[in-house]
Design a protein around this motif. Structure first.
Motif, PDB file in Angstrom:
ATOM      1  N   THR A 304       0.829  -1.207   0.000  1.00 59.24           N
ATOM      2  CA  THR A 304       0.000   0.000   0.000  1.00 59.24           C
ATOM      3  C   THR A 304       0.864   1.257   0.000  1.00 59.24           C
ATOM      4  OG1 THR A 304      -1.764  -1.158   1.175  1.00 59.24           O
ATOM      5  CG2 THR A 304      -1.781   1.249   1.258  1.00 59.24           C
ATOM      6  N   ALA A 305       1.909   1.243   0.812  1.00 63.11           N
ATOM      7  CA  ALA A 305       2.780   2.413   0.896  1.00 63.11           C
ATOM      8  C   ALA A 305       3.489   2.673  -0.429  1.00 63.11           C
ATOM      9  CB  ALA A 305       3.798   2.224   2.015  1.00 63.11           C
ATOM     10  N   ALA A 306       4.002   1.610  -1.061  1.00 67.87           N
ATOM     11  CA  ALA A 306       4.707   1.776  -2.330  1.00 67.87           C
ATOM     12  C   ALA A 306       3.769   2.279  -3.417  1.00 67.87           C
ATOM     13  CB  ALA A 306       5.354   0.459  -2.742  1.00 67.87           C
ATOM     14  N   GLN A 307       2.566   1.740  -3.456  1.00 61.97           N
ATOM     15  CA  GLN A 307       1.621   2.143  -4.492  1.00 61.97           C
ATOM     16  C   GLN A 307       1.091   3.556  -4.292  1.00 61.97           C
ATOM     17  OE1 GLN A 307      -1.217  -1.105  -4.334  1.00 61.97           O
ATOM     18  NE2 GLN A 307      -0.012  -2.370  -5.750  1.00 61.97           N
ATOM     19  N   SER A 308       1.269   4.109  -3.090  1.00 58.49           N
ATOM     20  CA  SER A 308       0.808   5.473  -2.822  1.00 58.49           C
ATOM     21  C   SER A 308       1.851   6.529  -3.205  1.00 58.49           C
ATOM     22  CB  SER A 308       0.465   5.628  -1.335  1.00 58.49           C
ATOM     23  OG  SER A 308       1.646   5.634  -0.536  1.00 58.49           O
ATOM     24  N   ILE A 309       3.049   6.099  -3.561  1.00 62.73           N
ATOM     25  CA  ILE A 309       4.121   7.039  -3.889  1.00 62.73           C
ATOM     26  C   ILE A 309       3.964   7.510  -5.325  1.00 62.73           C
ATOM     27  CG2 ILE A 309       6.617   7.292  -4.212  1.00 62.73           C
ATOM     28  CD1 ILE A 309       6.972   5.348  -1.866  1.00 62.73           C
ATOM     29  N   ALA A 310       3.778   8.802  -5.492  1.00 62.72           N
ATOM     30  CA  ALA A 310       3.648   9.383  -6.823  1.00 62.72           C
ATOM     31  C   ALA A 310       5.025   9.528  -7.462  1.00 62.72           C
ATOM     32  CB  ALA A 310       2.958  10.737  -6.735  1.00 62.72           C
ATOM     33  N   VAL A 311       5.054   9.438  -8.772  1.00 58.02           N
ATOM     34  CA  VAL A 311       6.273   9.614  -9.542  1.00 58.02           C
ATOM     35  C   VAL A 311       6.060  10.773 -10.501  1.00 58.02           C
ATOM     36  CG1 VAL A 311       7.891   8.533 -11.152  1.00 58.02           C
ATOM     37  CG2 VAL A 311       6.812   7.160  -9.365  1.00 58.02           C
ATOM     38  N   GLY A 312       7.071  11.650 -10.624  1.00 55.72           N
ATOM     39  CA  GLY A 312       6.910  12.797 -11.500  1.00 55.72           C
ATOM     40  C   GLY A 312       8.222  13.426 -11.886  1.00 55.72           C
ATOM     41  N   PRO A 313       8.187  14.403 -12.798  1.00 55.57           N
ATOM     42  CA  PRO A 313       9.405  15.085 -13.254  1.00 55.57           C
ATOM     43  C   PRO A 313      10.092  15.822 -12.116  1.00 55.57           C
ATOM     44  CG  PRO A 313       7.544  15.566 -14.713  1.00 55.57           C
ATOM     45  CD  PRO A 313       6.983  14.891 -13.496  1.00 55.57           C
ATOM     46  N   SER A 314      11.384  15.974 -12.220  1.00 60.50           N
ATOM     47  CA  SER A 314      12.126  16.646 -11.164  1.00 60.50           C
ATOM     48  C   SER A 314      11.757  18.120 -11.071  1.00 60.50           C
ATOM     49  CB  SER A 314      13.628  16.501 -11.409  1.00 60.50           C
ATOM     50  OG  SER A 314      13.977  16.988 -12.692  1.00 60.50           O
ATOM     51  N   SER A 315      11.319  18.725 -12.158  1.00 54.82           N
ATOM     52  CA  SER A 315      10.984  20.146 -12.156  1.00 54.82           C
ATOM     53  C   SER A 315       9.599  20.439 -11.587  1.00 54.82           C
ATOM     54  CB  SER A 315      11.074  20.702 -13.577  1.00 54.82           C
ATOM     55  OG  SER A 315      10.179  19.997 -14.430  1.00 54.82           O
ATOM     56  N   ALA A 316       8.763  19.420 -11.451  1.00 59.08           N
ATOM     57  CA  ALA A 316       7.395  19.628 -10.973  1.00 59.08           C
ATOM     58  C   ALA A 316       7.374  19.842  -9.466  1.00 59.08           C
ATOM     59  CB  ALA A 316       6.523  18.436 -11.343  1.00 59.08           C
ATOM     60  N   GLU A 317       6.514  20.746  -9.022  1.00 60.49           N
ATOM     61  CA  GLU A 317       6.349  20.971  -7.590  1.00 60.49           C
ATOM     62  C   GLU A 317       5.625  19.790  -6.956  1.00 60.49           C
ATOM     63  OE1 GLU A 317       7.595  23.453  -5.943  1.00 60.49           O
ATOM     64  OE2 GLU A 317       8.187  24.817  -7.569  1.00 60.49           O
ATOM     65  N   GLY A 318       5.870  19.587  -5.674  1.00 62.75           N
ATOM     66  CA  GLY A 318       5.166  18.533  -4.948  1.00 62.75           C
ATOM     67  C   GLY A 318       6.083  17.453  -4.428  1.00 62.75           C
ATOM     68  N   ALA A 319       5.534  16.650  -3.510  1.00 62.84           N
ATOM     69  CA  ALA A 319       6.303  15.583  -2.865  1.00 62.84           C
ATOM     70  C   ALA A 319       6.123  14.286  -3.645  1.00 62.84           C
ATOM     71  CB  ALA A 319       5.858  15.414  -1.422  1.00 62.84           C
ATOM     72  N   HIS A 320       6.944  14.091  -4.650  1.00 57.66           N
ATOM     73  CA  HIS A 320       6.880  12.879  -5.452  1.00 57.66           C
ATOM     74  C   HIS A 320       8.289  12.337  -5.657  1.00 57.66           C
ATOM     75  CE1 HIS A 320       7.336  16.300  -8.258  1.00 57.66           C
ATOM     76  NE2 HIS A 320       8.205  15.505  -8.850  1.00 57.66           N
ATOM     77  N   MET A 321       8.377  11.168  -6.241  1.00 60.63           N
ATOM     78  CA  MET A 321       9.663  10.545  -6.540  1.00 60.63           C
ATOM     79  C   MET A 321      10.054  10.861  -7.970  1.00 60.63           C
ATOM     80  SD  MET A 321      10.759   6.532  -6.054  1.00 60.63           S
ATOM     81  CE  MET A 321      10.332   5.972  -7.705  1.00 60.63           C
ATOM     82  N   GLY A 322      11.270  11.282  -8.194  1.00 56.73           N
ATOM     83  CA  GLY A 322      11.738  11.602  -9.532  1.00 56.73           C
ATOM     84  C   GLY A 322      12.389  10.411 -10.203  1.00 56.73           C
ATOM     85  N   PRO A 323      13.011  10.637 -11.361  1.00 59.19           N
ATOM     86  CA  PRO A 323      13.717   9.567 -12.057  1.00 59.19           C
ATOM     87  C   PRO A 323      15.051   9.264 -11.390  1.00 59.19           C
ATOM     88  CG  PRO A 323      14.014  11.640 -13.219  1.00 59.19           C
ATOM     89  CD  PRO A 323      13.071  11.929 -12.081  1.00 59.19           C
ATOM     90  N   VAL A 324      15.655   8.149 -11.773  1.00 56.48           N
ATOM     91  CA  VAL A 324      17.048   7.920 -11.385  1.00 56.48           C
ATOM     92  C   VAL A 324      17.938   8.745 -12.306  1.00 56.48           C
ATOM     93  CG1 VAL A 324      16.605   5.653 -10.406  1.00 56.48           C
ATOM     94  CG2 VAL A 324      17.230   5.832 -12.826  1.00 56.48           C
ATOM     95  N   ILE A 325      19.218   8.833 -11.997  1.00 60.22           N
ATOM     96  CA  ILE A 325      20.051   9.867 -12.608  1.00 60.22           C
ATOM     97  C   ILE A 325      20.380   9.636 -14.077  1.00 60.22           C
ATOM     98  CG2 ILE A 325      22.205   8.791 -11.851  1.00 60.22           C
ATOM     99  CD1 ILE A 325      23.218  11.759 -11.490  1.00 60.22           C
ATOM    100  N   SER A 326      20.482   8.402 -14.537  1.00 58.20           N
ATOM    101  CA  SER A 326      21.022   8.175 -15.875  1.00 58.20           C
ATOM    102  C   SER A 326      20.441   6.912 -16.490  1.00 58.20           C
ATOM    103  CB  SER A 326      22.548   8.040 -15.812  1.00 58.20           C
ATOM    104  OG  SER A 326      22.912   6.875 -15.095  1.00 58.20           O
ATOM    105  N   GLU A 327      20.644   6.792 -17.792  1.00 49.25           N
ATOM    106  CA  GLU A 327      20.220   5.587 -18.492  1.00 49.25           C
ATOM    107  C   GLU A 327      20.954   4.369 -17.947  1.00 49.25           C
ATOM    108  OE1 GLU A 327      19.590   4.014 -23.084  1.00 49.25           O
ATOM    109  OE2 GLU A 327      21.023   5.622 -22.671  1.00 49.25           O
TER     110      GLU A 327
END
Length: 478
Positions: A304-327
């Protein structure tokens, strides 16, 4: 950014002598946005020479003068903290809120904490009443080569630069070529603060060229490195011929021991701590060890906790998880998720591929595996991405055996309402740090590990003494 093709050496910005460069890629769009020069042997030699020439005067300066410099740096940094947050967010893809609240301000906290240590630090100490004319002198070690990572760029840079300056050392900083922007900004701040020429020098470069030259350079007295365990082993070998001091802060595979009497939110807290900064933390609690009587419940809470974590661009405001650093990092994490599935771990959240709604960018799904055994690769390798492994244990002895069955030893975690048990486990867990019941370690507490996690201690009085040598003197005239 013009200064990405220049290095800060001897108090001024100078063009790189090397023609090599590294293209910086936006982790959200996968598009290039700039190129940073990669220094070669001659660039490193010039920076070391500047630091060597500046060392005698800086080593002889009064501690109060060094403290005044750090205070000026702190003041200017405070005025530019938003610039620093944006630089960090762009270079290593930290969501802007994380960059503002955790990443950029970390350097300010380190400056404040080290200044507090300096208020009571004794550079000249009495040996003891049995030897009234003996003194112990704490002296700067010399020119320090600093090699820092991309995942917490300013936190790790400040943990090296600030105590070295206060100790009286001069230095050459080589940040990760993946995260050069923040260190360029720091060099501007240090210059504006009035650091004497040559005391702080910045070069850019990769590990194989600039990093290796720093490690082998005969005029560098110490290497302070934060990064992978593999690179740490290489640095130890490279520094051997010149008998350098080597301070290593390396990888981790932290165990989070959750007992049946843990607080209600212990599992959710552990999941979120594992996934902060997209899981790119050496001290992340990536192995969740759960007492069997609450195991099934804990797995569902983790899902439940993992599925509640939002993912989004690093430039977007808000408490979300961004991408990892590189390909490269994205591919590594994807490969290890595939390995976990192939090894027979039960996938309860996330998995292979980007999150829904993303067709580009180095985004990884917050992933949770259950029914993991400690011999699986996902339980032994530092993944450095948002991947959590859950393992059951039967009792305290079993939990300790599983937790310690790793070559790493950075941070372990304990969740229990039994104080006596917590104290026992704090002594038995083989790691440089233990955090219990969600309570962070206090200001001035040293950061560092044992075994394959390295032996450095960064922060507090220990972090200051890392950059000093101990000289014992008899016949001291009072």
């Amino acid at each position: 950014m013009r200064k990405l093709r220049e290095f800060y050496i001897g108090g001024r910005w100078v063009p790189a002598l090397s023609t090599a460069g590294h293209t910086l890629i936006d982790s959200t769009t996968e598009q290039p946005f700039d190129t940073v020069a990669l220094g070669g042997r001659n660039d490193v030699d010039a920076a070391v020479m500047a630091a060597k020439l500046a060392f005698p005067a800086w080593a002889a300066s009064e501690p109060g003068e060094r403290m005044a410099l750090i205070r000026r740096i702190r003041e200017i940094y405070s005025e530019r903290v938003e610039d620093m947050a944006r630089a960090i967010s762009q270079e290593m893809a930290a969501p802007i809120e994380l960059a503002r609240t955790r990443q950029a301000p970390a350097a300010l906290r380190h400056m404040t904490n080290f200044l507090a240590v300096m208020e009571h630090f004794e550079f000249v100490r009495q040996l003891g009443p049995h030897a009234p004319d003996d003194r112990i002198l704490m002296e700067p070690i010399g020119v320090v080569g600093m090699i820092t990572p991309w995942n917490w760029p300013m936190s790790q840079v400040a943990l090296k630069v600030v105590p070295a300056l206060l100790a009286g050392c001069t230095m050459v900083l080589k940040p990760s070529e993946l995260a050069p922007l923040s260190s360029v900004l720091l060099a501007e701040i240090i210059h504006e603060a009035g650091a004497p020429a040559g005391v702080f020098n910045l070069i850019q470069g990769d590990g194989l060229t600039a990093g290796a030259r720093l490690v082998e350079h005969p005029d560098v007295a110490m290497i302070s490195f934060t990064g992978s365990t593999r690179a740490g082993a290489s640095i130890m070998k490279g520094a051997a011929d010149t008998f350098k001091r080597v301070a290593l802060e390396l990888g981790g595979k932290g165990a989070n021991l959750i007992f049946a009497d843990a607080e209600e939110d212990a599992v959710e807290r552990g999941v979120r701590q594992c996934f902060i900064n997209s899981g790119q933390n050496c001290n992340a609690p990536t192995r969740m060890l759960v007492e069997r009587s609450i195991y099934d419940e804990a797995v569902e809470k983790a899902r439940t906790a993992a599925q509640s974590i939002a993912v989004g661009p690093s430039s977007a405001e808000g408490a979300h998880m961004g991408p990892v650093i590189s390909e490269r990092q994205f591919d590594r994490v994807q490969s290890l998720i595939e390995t976990g599935i192939r090894e027979g771990a039960r996938l309860v959240a996330g998995g292979i591929g980007r999150p829904a709604g993303f067709n580009r960018g180095f985004f990884v799904q917050p992933t949770v595996f259950a029914d993991v055994s400690n011999d699986m690769m996902i339980a032994r390798e530092e993944i450095f991405g948002p991947v959590l492994s859950i393992l059951p244990f039967s009792d305290e002895e079993d939990a300790v055996a599983i937790a310690n069955d790793t070559p790493y030893g950075l941070t372990n975690y304990v969740q229990s309402s039994d104080g006596a048990r917590r104290n026992r486990l704090a002594r038995r867990l083989q790691s440089g740090m233990v955090e219990m019941n969600g309570q962070p370690r206090g200001a001035g507490s040293p950061f560092g590990g044992v075994r394959h996690s390295g032996g450095a201690r960064e922060g507090g009085v220990w972090g200051l003494e890392e950059y000093m040598v101990v000289k014992s003197v008899s016949g001291w005239a009072s």
